[in-house]
Design a protein around this motif. Structure first.
Motif, mmCIF file in Angstrom:
data_model
loop_
_atom_site.group_PDB
_atom_site.id
_atom_site.type_symbol
_atom_site.label_atom_id
_atom_site.label_comp_id
_atom_site.label_asym_id
_atom_site.label_seq_id
_atom_site.Cartn_x
_atom_site.Cartn_y
_atom_site.Cartn_z
ATOM 1 N N GLY A 2 0.820 -1.194 0.000
ATOM 2 C CA GLY A 2 0.000 0.000 0.000
ATOM 3 C C GLY A 2 0.858 1.250 0.000
ATOM 4 O O GLY A 2 2.013 1.241 0.395
ATOM 5 N N ARG A 3 0.273 2.344 -0.405
ATOM 6 C CA ARG A 3 1.018 3.582 -0.502
ATOM 7 C C ARG A 3 0.694 4.525 0.660
ATOM 8 O O ARG A 3 0.894 5.700 0.580
ATOM 9 N N ARG A 4 0.186 3.988 1.746
ATOM 10 C CA ARG A 4 -0.219 4.799 2.887
ATOM 11 C C ARG A 4 1.012 5.378 3.580
ATOM 12 O O ARG A 4 1.952 4.670 3.916
ATOM 13 N N GLU A 5 1.005 6.675 3.773
ATOM 14 C CA GLU A 5 2.098 7.325 4.498
ATOM 15 C C GLU A 5 1.819 7.240 5.990
ATOM 16 O O GLU A 5 0.692 7.403 6.429
ATOM 17 N N ASP A 6 2.816 7.002 6.787
ATOM 18 C CA ASP A 6 2.663 6.962 8.231
ATOM 19 C C ASP A 6 3.470 8.117 8.813
ATOM 20 O O ASP A 6 4.697 8.050 8.893
ATOM 21 N N SER A 7 2.773 9.161 9.225
ATOM 22 C CA SER A 7 3.454 10.352 9.720
ATOM 23 C C SER A 7 4.148 10.101 11.059
ATOM 24 O O SER A 7 4.994 10.884 11.473
ATOM 25 N N ASP A 8 3.789 9.026 11.761
ATOM 26 C CA ASP A 8 4.423 8.712 13.046
ATOM 27 C C ASP A 8 5.767 8.000 12.883
ATOM 28 O O ASP A 8 6.485 7.829 13.859
ATOM 29 N N LEU A 9 6.096 7.600 11.679
ATOM 30 C CA LEU A 9 7.327 6.846 11.450
ATOM 31 C C LEU A 9 8.513 7.798 11.341
ATOM 32 O O LEU A 9 8.579 8.625 10.434
ATOM 33 N N ASP A 10 9.433 7.679 12.269
ATOM 34 C CA ASP A 10 10.660 8.483 12.243
ATOM 35 C C ASP A 10 11.658 7.770 11.337
ATOM 36 O O ASP A 10 12.293 6.785 11.730
ATOM 37 N N ARG A 11 11.778 8.244 10.130
ATOM 38 C CA ARG A 11 12.660 7.596 9.156
ATOM 39 C C ARG A 11 14.132 7.910 9.408
ATOM 40 O O ARG A 11 14.998 7.096 9.158
ATOM 41 N N GLU A 12 14.418 9.111 9.864
ATOM 42 C CA GLU A 12 15.811 9.545 10.011
ATOM 43 C C GLU A 12 16.469 8.997 11.278
ATOM 44 O O GLU A 12 17.657 8.716 11.263
ATOM 45 N N MET A 13 15.728 8.879 12.371
ATOM 46 C CA MET A 13 16.232 8.380 13.658
ATOM 47 C C MET A 13 17.566 9.033 14.032
ATOM 48 O O MET A 13 18.537 8.372 14.385
ATOM 49 N N ALA A 14 17.609 10.338 13.916
ATOM 50 C CA ALA A 14 18.834 11.110 14.154
ATOM 51 C C ALA A 14 19.383 10.936 15.561
ATOM 52 O O ALA A 14 20.589 11.135 15.794
ATOM 53 N N ASP A 15 18.530 10.551 16.521
ATOM 54 C CA ASP A 15 18.982 10.400 17.902
ATOM 55 C C ASP A 15 19.750 9.098 18.136
ATOM 56 O O ASP A 15 20.371 8.916 19.183
ATOM 57 N N LEU A 16 19.735 8.191 17.169
ATOM 58 C CA LEU A 16 20.445 6.916 17.330
ATOM 59 C C LEU A 16 21.859 7.018 16.767
ATOM 60 O O LEU A 16 22.102 7.712 15.781
ATOM 61 N N PRO A 17 22.801 6.281 17.349
ATOM 62 C CA PRO A 17 24.149 6.221 16.758
ATOM 63 C C PRO A 17 24.054 5.559 15.372
ATOM 64 O O PRO A 17 23.176 4.713 15.136
ATOM 65 N N PRO A 18 24.944 5.902 14.454
ATOM 66 C CA PRO A 18 24.854 5.410 13.070
ATOM 67 C C PRO A 18 24.712 3.887 12.942
ATOM 68 O O PRO A 18 23.906 3.405 12.164
ATOM 69 N N GLU A 19 25.489 3.133 13.724
ATOM 70 C CA GLU A 19 25.422 1.669 13.615
ATOM 71 C C GLU A 19 24.046 1.143 14.044
ATOM 72 O O GLU A 19 23.474 0.258 13.407
ATOM 73 N N ARG A 20 23.520 1.691 15.105
ATOM 74 C CA ARG A 20 22.194 1.276 15.587
ATOM 75 C C ARG A 20 21.102 1.693 14.603
ATOM 76 O O ARG A 20 20.146 0.972 14.386
ATOM 77 N N ARG A 21 21.239 2.873 14.002
ATOM 78 C CA ARG A 21 20.282 3.360 13.000
ATOM 79 C C ARG A 21 20.263 2.410 11.795
ATOM 80 O O ARG A 21 19.206 2.031 11.309
ATOM 81 N N TRP A 22 21.439 2.011 11.342
ATOM 82 C CA TRP A 22 21.536 1.098 10.193
ATOM 83 C C TRP A 22 20.844 -0.229 10.514
ATOM 84 O O TRP A 22 20.090 -0.768 9.713
ATOM 85 N N ARG A 23 21.103 -0.744 11.725
ATOM 86 C CA ARG A 23 20.494 -2.004 12.159
ATOM 87 C C ARG A 23 18.970 -1.875 12.199
ATOM 88 O O ARG A 23 18.246 -2.766 11.773
ATOM 89 N N GLU A 24 18.451 -0.744 12.667
ATOM 90 C CA GLU A 24 17.007 -0.520 12.722
ATOM 91 C C GLU A 24 16.416 -0.459 11.309
ATOM 92 O O GLU A 24 15.343 -1.008 11.052
ATOM 93 N N TRP A 25 17.124 0.185 10.384
ATOM 94 C CA TRP A 25 16.636 0.224 8.992
ATOM 95 C C TRP A 25 16.595 -1.187 8.402
ATOM 96 O O TRP A 25 15.666 -1.547 7.700
ATOM 97 N N MET A 26 17.614 -1.992 8.703
ATOM 98 C CA MET A 26 17.614 -3.386 8.223
ATOM 99 C C MET A 26 16.411 -4.137 8.790
ATOM 100 O O MET A 26 15.744 -4.882 8.068
ATOM 101 N N CYS A 27 16.118 -3.943 10.067
ATOM 102 C CA CYS A 27 14.971 -4.610 10.699
ATOM 103 C C CYS A 27 13.662 -4.169 10.065
ATOM 104 O O CYS A 27 12.756 -4.980 9.862
ATOM 105 N N ARG A 28 13.555 -2.895 9.742
ATOM 106 C CA ARG A 28 12.339 -2.401 9.091
ATOM 107 C C ARG A 28 12.148 -3.057 7.731
ATOM 108 O O ARG A 28 11.042 -3.470 7.389
ATOM 109 N N ILE A 29 13.223 -3.149 6.973
ATOM 110 C CA ILE A 29 13.119 -3.784 5.652
ATOM 111 C C ILE A 29 12.756 -5.255 5.804
ATOM 112 O O ILE A 29 11.887 -5.762 5.094
#
Length: 196
Positions: A2-29
């Motif tokens: 579906g093409r539904r946008e979720d405004s609650d989804l923090d895509r950038e996760m700027a508050d996380l360290p880079p390695e943890r952010r990458w791991r979270e993106w992998m989990c999302r995928i």
């Protein structure tokens, strides 16, 4: 997907360290691929990660992360999906109710599907030339209902009959990334699986 946008989804996760952010993106995928019954396009996966993130690199890292697991990430057509490794097929058949997931196609149905795959786009008249008999609308309907084939361009002749082509579901069902993965017709002939 579906093409539904979720405004609650923090895509950038700027508050996380880079390695943890990458791991979270992998989990999302992985979660999106797990939840989908069809291949998921790059554009759809890009909607769950930060701006400018290389989805291909995330998928490569996810695939490396899944080594030794009973499933892996495969590219099918223009997208990706999770697929159980063939070694686990007997265990799944023994324990799981696969119900509607089985193709249950007759030998002739498979032959027609193969003819469509190898000769697409092809009309019913083209199939008649190959098989020497009319191909029923019921058979075409069964293949279309399972989303293994779809309509292609109309033939440029009187009456402009529809042609048939295979779909991404066809690729996924037979474990192919693209039609280039079809066996070479000469190899089929040499193996005695096709006539010259």
């Amino acid at each position: 997907m579906g093409r539904r946008e979720d405004s609650d989804l923090d895509r950038e996760m700027a508050d996380l360290p880079p390695e943890r952010r990458w791991r979270e993106w992998m989990c999302r995928i992985e979660a999106v691929l797990f939840a989908s019954t069809k291949p998921v396009a790059r554009e759809d996966l890009a909607r769950v990660v930060g701006q400018g993130v290389a989805v291909d690199l995330l998928i490569a890292d996810l695939a490396a992360d899944l080594v030794g697991r009973p499933y892996d990430v495969v590219q099918v057509g223009g997208g990706w999906m999770l697929r159980t490794r063939p070694a686990y097929a007997p265990a799944i058949r023994a324990a799981a109710d696969l119900g509607g997931q089985s193709l249950n196609l007759s030998e002739f149905d498979l032959a027609v599907l193969a003819a469509i795959a190898f000769h697409q786009p092809i009309s019913r008249d083209g199939l008649k030339d190959i098989f020497g008999k009319e191909i029923s609308r019921d058979l075409i309907g069964r293949l279309a209902d399972r989303d293994l084939i779809g309509t292609g361009p109309r033939e440029p002749r009187r009456g402009a009959p529809y042609t048939f082509v295979t779909t991404e579901t066809f690729l996924a069902a037979f474990g192919m990334q693209s039609l280039r993965d079809l066996p070479d017709p000469e190899q089929l002939e040499d193996a005695g699986l096709a006539e010259p």
